[in-house]
Structure formats: structure tokens, C-alpha cells
Enzyme design. Structure first.
Site, PDB file in Angstrom:
ATOM      1  N   TYR A 124       0.820  -1.217   0.000  1.00 40.41           N
ATOM      2  CA  TYR A 124       0.000   0.000   0.000  1.00 40.41           C
ATOM      3  C   TYR A 124       0.852   1.265   0.000  1.00 40.41           C
ATOM      4  O   TYR A 124       0.307   2.362   0.075  1.00 40.41           O
ATOM      5  CB  TYR A 124      -0.902   0.024   1.241  1.00 40.41           C
ATOM      6  N   LYS A 191       3.908 -14.057   5.876  1.00 45.13           N
ATOM      7  CA  LYS A 191       4.096 -15.120   4.890  1.00 45.13           C
ATOM      8  C   LYS A 191       5.605 -15.252   4.659  1.00 45.13           C
ATOM      9  O   LYS A 191       6.109 -15.213   3.527  1.00 45.13           O
ATOM     10  CB  LYS A 191       3.344 -14.756   3.596  1.00 45.13           C
ATOM     11  N   ASP A 224      -2.160 -17.684   5.686  1.00 48.82           N
ATOM     12  CA  ASP A 224      -3.228 -18.583   5.239  1.00 48.82           C
ATOM     13  C   ASP A 224      -3.691 -19.483   6.384  1.00 48.82           C
ATOM     14  O   ASP A 224      -4.895 -19.692   6.586  1.00 48.82           O
ATOM     15  CB  ASP A 224      -2.806 -19.402   3.998  1.00 48.82           C
ATOM     16  N   ASP A 248      -5.492  -5.692   6.126  1.00 51.08           N
ATOM     17  CA  ASP A 248      -6.710  -5.269   5.439  1.00 51.08           C
ATOM     18  C   ASP A 248      -7.648  -6.468   5.267  1.00 51.08           C
ATOM     19  O   ASP A 248      -8.838  -6.422   5.605  1.00 51.08           O
ATOM     20  CB  ASP A 248      -6.310  -4.676   4.075  1.00 51.08           C
TER      21      ASP A 248
END
Ligand code: NAI
Length: 363
Positions: A124, A191, A224, A248
Site C-alpha cells: 500500500y 508469509k 493462510d 486489510d
């Protein structure tokens, strides 16, 4: 003395839910001087820009604002004014509490989570290149020269910067929040198994910071797996801290655990500046119809009242919202549908606010 607060109603459902929110806050007895400024679609019409300088000036001068959502056209047009505001005032911590309320229409009960999202970095940051930008070719050459794989022709590029300072201050914010709010655990979500450089750095810093807080448990989870865990066993989580993009997405997931986007409040916090806003967007599909649920915006205002030291008024607002939802008779279409499978018998945005105000008056 009245507290000065900048009010940015935004567009889409923003003006409706902000009107409901202001009426509830005023009814709760908080003395607020609202300074309304226009941003979003209406501001483009009036000033030729979605974020006129007077909005920035007002927030800078007053230091505290509450806003409704603002539409961001996908893929083209102006960059998100939400992102612009967060970057302008370095509102680095986005705090989104998700607590179950009786009658919230959720399939889950007893959810008690806080999502803390880094707000200024990551994908972002706004460092992006269209495929026809000559910088793409130069970047491609640089990448190849550093021994990395060649990019496919015609690729667009978005850069994901994650800095040690940015990671340290958001993880520290999460631990300080946990400490001051009596929470037991912080989970860093990442991640790092795939994005070893960026998310690897975030995780390394998170582990370092965690060592300074032996009184708070710490764990890390791959994003995940964290999503699956939140759906299956949300009680395993407490405070979550995440880089911007995962924050987000996971914020909306967690909003879904407490009845949906109409329920989830939030705050964007910086040093000496705070902007409160619901997690949801401008909901163009229901805008202007008096059917949006203003709960998330009203609960964002309760966070604002706490921030201003108006904790009694904040509590009156929260109790009245909880009582209105628990009574279940005057609830908006999203909640009604979740409770009964149909929107029949739902009330509008204004009538819901009236019901909340009536509970405040009776308390
Ligand atoms: P959205 O959050 O506006 O809507 C998603 C779904 O949730 C829609 O079906 C909508 O009707 C429903 N919904 C949202 N808020 C609701 C409420 N208070 N009561 C009842 N139902 C509600 O997300 P979407 O459609 O992806 O985004 C619309 C626009 O909002 C986009 O331009 C997006 O960029 C912008 N946006 C702005 C944000 C902000 O200003 N802080 C945050 C998120 C999105």
C-alpha cells in the site's frame, strides 16, 4: 469545554452513517464541536480533488477526526484518500477490535479479538509502475543483473517495502496495546516462508520486540493458516499484528466473525493524531437508501470518545448499541437477514440510531 473533532462524512453510505453517529454521540452527552469538511466524490465536484487541502489543514490543526468511508475507483483515477490521509499524518497503527454482541447476527459467539494493522508500508506504499513505464525495463535489468529471475514482458510492478522501523513500531504498538488492555497474547501474522526478505524482516523484528514483553505471550502464524484458524478456532487468538495488506484482508474476515462489516469499528493512530473510521467501505450498492448499518461508525465514535477521555459517554454509547441489538426489534437489514434469513421487519439507518438514542435516554 467542547472537544474539537474534524468530521469527514465521505461519500456512499458515509453521510448517512455519520449523521446517525453524530446524533448518538450528542445524545450520549459528550460535548463535541464538529468541524465538518468534505472529501471524496462530493469534493471532486466542488473542489476538483477528492482530498482538498482544507481537509488536511483541519486534521493537522485539530489532531483528531472521524470519517465515513470514501470510494476509491479500482485500477484507475485517484489513489485512495484513506491511504493518503494515513500517510500524510503517519497514522501507522490501525486498531480494529472485533467483539461479539448479543443479537449481532453472527454464527459465532464470544469473539474477542483485536486486529492491529500496519498502515503505511507494504504493497500500500503506493510505489507502482504501469507496464509501459520505462522504469519497468530498468528495474527488470537491475533485477536480472542481481541474479534474479527475468520478469515477463508487459509486467506491471507494485513494490512491497517493509522497513525495520515500520515493523518495530507496529509490533511495539501491539504489545503496548496488549499490556494496557489486559490482553494475554500477540500473534504476528506473515508469509515469511515465501516472502523471506520482506515478511522475514517483519517476523524477525516481531520476535525481537516480543522478547521485551515477557508478560505477554507471543506466537507467529502464516497468514493462510491464520485465516483458517480464525474461522475454526477464533478463541485461540487475542491481539493480531499484521503488515498492511494481510491486515486489510484479515480485518474483514474478523468483521465477519462479529456480524459483518456493519459491526466493525476502527481507529488509525499516529503520534499526536488519530482518525477514527469503520472497517467497511462506501457500500455503493446500498448508498442513499437509509438501509446501511451505522453500528460500526457509532462504535468507532465510542473509540474516539475513549481517546478524548470521555469514557462515561463512550460506555453509554456501547451499552445502548448492545441493548438495541440484544432487543433485536429495531435492527438494520444486514443484521435482520443474518438473524432470520430475511430482511423483512428491518429498520433503516435513521430509525436504528433513534432506537440507540432511546436506550441512552432510558439508561
Ligand atoms: P464495502 O465495505 O463498501 O462493501 C462490502 C459489502 O458490505 C457490500 O455488500 C456492502 O453493502 C456491505 N456493507 C458495507 N458496509 C455496510 C454497512 N455499514 N451496513 C450494511 N452493509 C454494509 O466494500 P467494497 O464494496 O469493496 O468497497 C466500496 C468502496 O469503498 C470502494 O471504492 C473501496 O475502495 C472503498 N473503501 C473505503 C474504505 C474507507 O473509506 N475506509 C475502506 C474500504 C473500502
Amino acid at each position: 469545554m467542547a472537544h474539537d473533532v474534524v468530521l469527514i462524512p465521505g461519500d456512499g453510505i458515509g453521510p448517512e452513517i455519520c449523521d446517525a453517529m453524530c446524533r448518538v454521540v450528542d445524545a450520549a452527552g459528550a460535548d463535541i464541536a464538529w468541524h465538518e469538511v468534505e472529501a471524496g466524490a462530493g469534493a471532486i465536484e466542488h473542489y476538483g480533488t477528492p482530498l482538498p487541502p482544507q481537509v488536511i489543514d483541519a486534521v493537522r490543526e485539530v489532531g483528531v477526526a472521524i470519517k465515513g468511508p470514501v470510494t476509491t475507483p479500482v485500477g484507475t483515477g485517484f489513489r485512495s484518500i484513506n491511504v493518503a490521509l494515513r500517510q500524510e499524518f503517519d497514522l501507522y497503527a490501525c486498531v480494529r477490535p472485533c467483539h461479539s454482541l448479543p443479537g449481532d447476527g453472527s454464527r459465532y459467539r464470544d469473539i474477542d479479538l483485536v486486529v492491529i494493522r500496519e498502515n503505511t508500508e507494504d504493497l500500500y506504499a503506493g510505489i507502482e509502475f504501469e507496464p509501459d513505464d520505462p522504469a519497468v525495463e530498468r528495474l527488470g535489468e537491475l533485477i536480472e543483473a542481481s541474479g534474479q529471475r527475468r520478469m515477463k514482458a508487459g509486467s506491471a510492478i507494485s513494490i512491497k517495502p517493509i522497513s525495520p522501523e515500520g515493523s518495530r513500531r507496529i509490533v511495539r504498538y501491539a504489545f503496548e496495546y496488549a499490556r494496557s488492555h489486559g490482553r494475554r497474547k500477540v500473534t504476528a501474522v506473515h508469509k515469511a516462508n515465501i516472502m523471506k526478505a520482506t515478511d522475514g524482516l517483519f517476523l524477525r523484528i516481531a520476535r525481537e520486540v516480543a522478547a521485551d514483553y515477557p508478560d505477554i505471550a507471543f506466537e507467529d502464524k502464516i497468514v493462510d493458516a491464520a485465516c483458517m484458524g480464525l474461522v475454526q478456532h477464533p478463541e485461540d487468538f487475542d491481539v493480531l499484528v499484521l503488515p498492511n495488506l494481510y491486515g486489510d484482508i484479515v480485518s474483514d474476515l474478523c468483521a465477519g466473525l462479529v456480524g459483518g462489516l456493519g459491526m466493525a469499528p476502527g481507529a488509525n493512530m499516529g503520534e499526536g493524531c488519530a482518525v477514527f473510521e469503520a472497517t467497511h467501505g462506501s457500500a455503493p450498492d446500498i448508498a442513499g437508501k437509509d438501509i446501511a448499518n451505522p453500528t460500526a461508525e457509532i462504535l468507532s465514535a465510542a473509540m474516539l470518545l475513549d481517546y478524548l477521555g470521555e469514557t462515561d459517554a463512550a460506555q453509554r454509547v456501547r451499552s445502548a448499541v448492545a441493548a438495541t441489538l440484544a432487543a433485536g426489534e429495531q435492527v438494520t437489514a444486514d443484521v435482520r437477514r443474518a438473524l432470520t434469513g430475511s430482511t423483512e421487519g428491518a429498520v433503516g439507518t435513521r430509525a436504528f440510531a433513534d432506537a440507540v438514542i432511546a436506550h441512552i435516554a432510558r439508561a
